[in-house]
Design a protein around this motif. Structure first.
Motif, PDB file in Angstrom:
ATOM      1  N   ASP A  12      -0.495   7.496  -9.591  1.00 19.86           N
ATOM      2  CA  ASP A  12       0.436   8.517  -9.114  1.00 19.86           C
ATOM      3  C   ASP A  12       1.698   7.788  -8.661  1.00 19.86           C
ATOM      4  O   ASP A  12       1.784   6.563  -8.773  1.00 19.86           O
ATOM      5  CB  ASP A  12      -0.180   9.363  -7.993  1.00 19.86           C
ATOM      6  CG  ASP A  12      -0.712   8.517  -6.846  1.00 19.86           C
ATOM      7  OD1 ASP A  12      -1.681   8.952  -6.209  1.00 19.86           O
ATOM      8  OD2 ASP A  12      -0.165   7.408  -6.590  1.00 19.86           O
ATOM      9  N   PRO A  14       3.223   7.152  -5.614  1.00 21.24           N
ATOM     10  CA  PRO A  14       3.153   6.117  -4.569  1.00 21.24           C
ATOM     11  C   PRO A  14       2.474   4.839  -5.047  1.00 21.24           C
ATOM     12  O   PRO A  14       2.973   3.736  -4.804  1.00 21.24           O
ATOM     13  CB  PRO A  14       2.330   6.773  -3.453  1.00 21.24           C
ATOM     14  CG  PRO A  14       2.424   8.229  -3.687  1.00 21.24           C
ATOM     15  CD  PRO A  14       2.596   8.414  -5.163  1.00 21.24           C
ATOM     16  N   GLY A  66      -3.931   0.511  -3.128  1.00 23.27           N
ATOM     17  CA  GLY A  66      -4.361   1.838  -3.553  1.00 23.27           C
ATOM     18  C   GLY A  66      -4.519   2.742  -2.346  1.00 23.27           C
ATOM     19  O   GLY A  66      -4.357   2.296  -1.214  1.00 23.27           O
ATOM     20  N   HIS A  67      -4.872   3.982  -2.599  1.00 20.30           N
ATOM     21  CA  HIS A  67      -5.118   4.885  -1.475  1.00 20.30           C
ATOM     22  C   HIS A  67      -6.365   4.442  -0.732  1.00 20.30           C
ATOM     23  O   HIS A  67      -7.142   3.617  -1.236  1.00 20.30           O
ATOM     24  CB  HIS A  67      -5.290   6.315  -1.987  1.00 20.30           C
ATOM     25  CG  HIS A  67      -4.040   6.864  -2.607  1.00 20.30           C
ATOM     26  ND1 HIS A  67      -2.875   7.026  -1.906  1.00 20.30           N
ATOM     27  CD2 HIS A  67      -3.777   7.272  -3.876  1.00 20.30           C
ATOM     28  CE1 HIS A  67      -1.940   7.516  -2.720  1.00 20.30           C
ATOM     29  NE2 HIS A  67      -2.462   7.670  -3.916  1.00 20.30           N
ATOM     30  N   GLY A  68      -6.517   4.981   0.458  1.00 24.06           N
ATOM     31  CA  GLY A  68      -7.684   4.557   1.217  1.00 24.06           C
ATOM     32  C   GLY A  68      -7.964   5.442   2.405  1.00 24.06           C
ATOM     33  O   GLY A  68      -7.306   6.469   2.617  1.00 24.06           O
ATOM     34  N   TYR A  78      -8.808   7.811  -7.450  1.00 21.87           N
ATOM     35  CA  TYR A  78      -9.567   7.971  -6.208  1.00 21.87           C
ATOM     36  C   TYR A  78     -11.030   7.529  -6.291  1.00 21.87           C
ATOM     37  O   TYR A  78     -11.824   7.883  -5.427  1.00 21.87           O
ATOM     38  CB  TYR A  78      -9.487   9.429  -5.713  1.00 21.87           C
ATOM     39  CG  TYR A  78      -8.073   9.928  -5.567  1.00 21.87           C
ATOM     40  CD1 TYR A  78      -7.514  10.770  -6.529  1.00 21.87           C
ATOM     41  CD2 TYR A  78      -7.278   9.527  -4.501  1.00 21.87           C
ATOM     42  CE1 TYR A  78      -6.199  11.203  -6.421  1.00 21.87           C
ATOM     43  CE2 TYR A  78      -5.965   9.962  -4.387  1.00 21.87           C
ATOM     44  CZ  TYR A  78      -5.438  10.793  -5.347  1.00 21.87           C
ATOM     45  OH  TYR A  78      -4.131  11.211  -5.246  1.00 21.87           O
ATOM     46  N   CYS A 101      -4.200   2.863   3.047  1.00 16.00           N
ATOM     47  CA  CYS A 101      -4.189   3.560   4.327  1.00 16.00           C
ATOM     48  C   CYS A 101      -5.470   3.400   5.125  1.00 16.00           C
ATOM     49  O   CYS A 101      -6.560   3.665   4.629  1.00 16.00           O
ATOM     50  CB  CYS A 101      -3.951   5.051   4.100  1.00 16.00           C
ATOM     51  SG  CYS A 101      -2.254   5.434   3.707  1.00 16.00           S
TER      52      CYS A 101
END
Lengths: 217, 86
Positions: A12, A14, A66-68, A78, A101
């Motif tokens: 994505d 971000p 990555g996201h977290g 994800y 995060c």
């Protein structure tokens, strides 16, 4: 020559920004030839690939972007890459940097407990403003994102240059401070409030966790 | 004409604080986007204004970040931290 594993779960906008900034750092480091860099990017950023690559390559440094959440780092779309009470032990004996995060809140401490050498990450959400650029060149030259991303990537670059985790963290915090001073003295409120607040937030929540020495002199 | 503002859904954040954050956002370029790494979305400036006014999860977190920053300037902790770091 030590090996570093760099994982970018770009799927994505971000995470695409993080991937573009990582590419800049990796290209600079590769040119020096002082560390062997193995990458898992985009769709390759899966738990299975991560675990296999760590087992095969035995990287001294692991960079995870990555996201977290407090107990996990997420990969492509994800999927879970690393999770507390699950596979965090694969990071034992390694220096880890997680631009993800909140992973510094619970996952980071567990990584150290399970034998991780160091963990630099964030105990809260990593926030940044940007210009919505969709091309790597635009993302790297984004003047809105730069004051927030440049200090974060200073830690990554320092680790890949061979600095200790403590030195990498120090350089990153110093970069945050320098950027913040420039931001709060900028007459444009976009910089002196909007971007400055996010930069201050990320700086405050950046954490370094290290294993205690085995013996005390 | 008096503008009637919707009651905030953030009982622990004052209307004045929300208005302050909105006012700050309104001075920010409308061409910019906000991303928080815990979510995959990137929100435009105008979307962020709506989220702050609605005090949803993203908006509330943003308000907290902005207010914390303003407090740290007011109480001197931000500058103290920056000058000791350099």
């Amino acid at each position: 020559m030590p090996t570093a594993l760099v994982v970018n779960a770009a799927h994505d906008l971000p995470t695409a920004y993080l991937e573009s900034w990582t590419a800049e750092v990796v290209n600079r480091i590769r040119a020096r030839g002082t560390v062997h860099i193995v990458e898992l990017a985009a769709a390759a950023a899966t738990r299975e690939n991560l675990e296999r690559t760590i087992a095969d390559e035995n990287p001294k440094i692991v960079i995870l972007n990555g996201h977290g959440a407090a107990d996990r780092i997420l990969g492509f779309k994800y999927c879970i890459l690393i999770k507390s009470d699950d596979n965090a032990a694969i990071l034992a004996e390694r220096d880890v940097h997680a631009l993800s995060c909140q992973a510094g809140k619970n996952l980071g401490p567990q990584v150290i407990t399970l034998g991780g050498k160091s963990f630099i990450g964030y105990a809260d959400d990593f926030q940044f403003w940007h210009e919505g650029k969709t091309d790597p060149a635009g993302q790297v030259s984004d003047n809105i994102a730069s004051p927030t991303l440049e200090p974060a990537f200073r830690a990554i670059e320092a680790l890949l240059e061979g600095d200790s985790a403590e030195e990498a963290f120090r350089k990153s915090q110093l970069s945050y401070a320098e950027k913040l001073l420039a931001l709060i003295t900028n007459p444009d409120s976009t910089y002196n409030t909007t971007i400055a607040a996010c930069t201050a937030h990320n700086r405050k929540n950046q954490v370094i966790l290290t294993a205690l020495p085995q013996t005390l002199l | 004409m008096t503008e009637v503002r919707e009651q905030t859904t953030c009982p622990d954040i004052s209307d004045e604080a929300i208005k302050l954050v909105v006012a700050r956002l309104e001075t920010t370029s409308s061409k910019l986007f906000f991303s928080s790494g815990s979510e995959g979305s990137s929100y435009s400036r105008d979307e962020m204004i709506k989220r702050v006014e609605a005090c949803d999860e993203v908006g509330k977190k943003y308000i907290e970040t902005q207010l914390e920053f303003l407090r740290s300037i007011k109480d001197g902790t931000l500058l103290q931290g920056l000058t000791s770091a350099s």
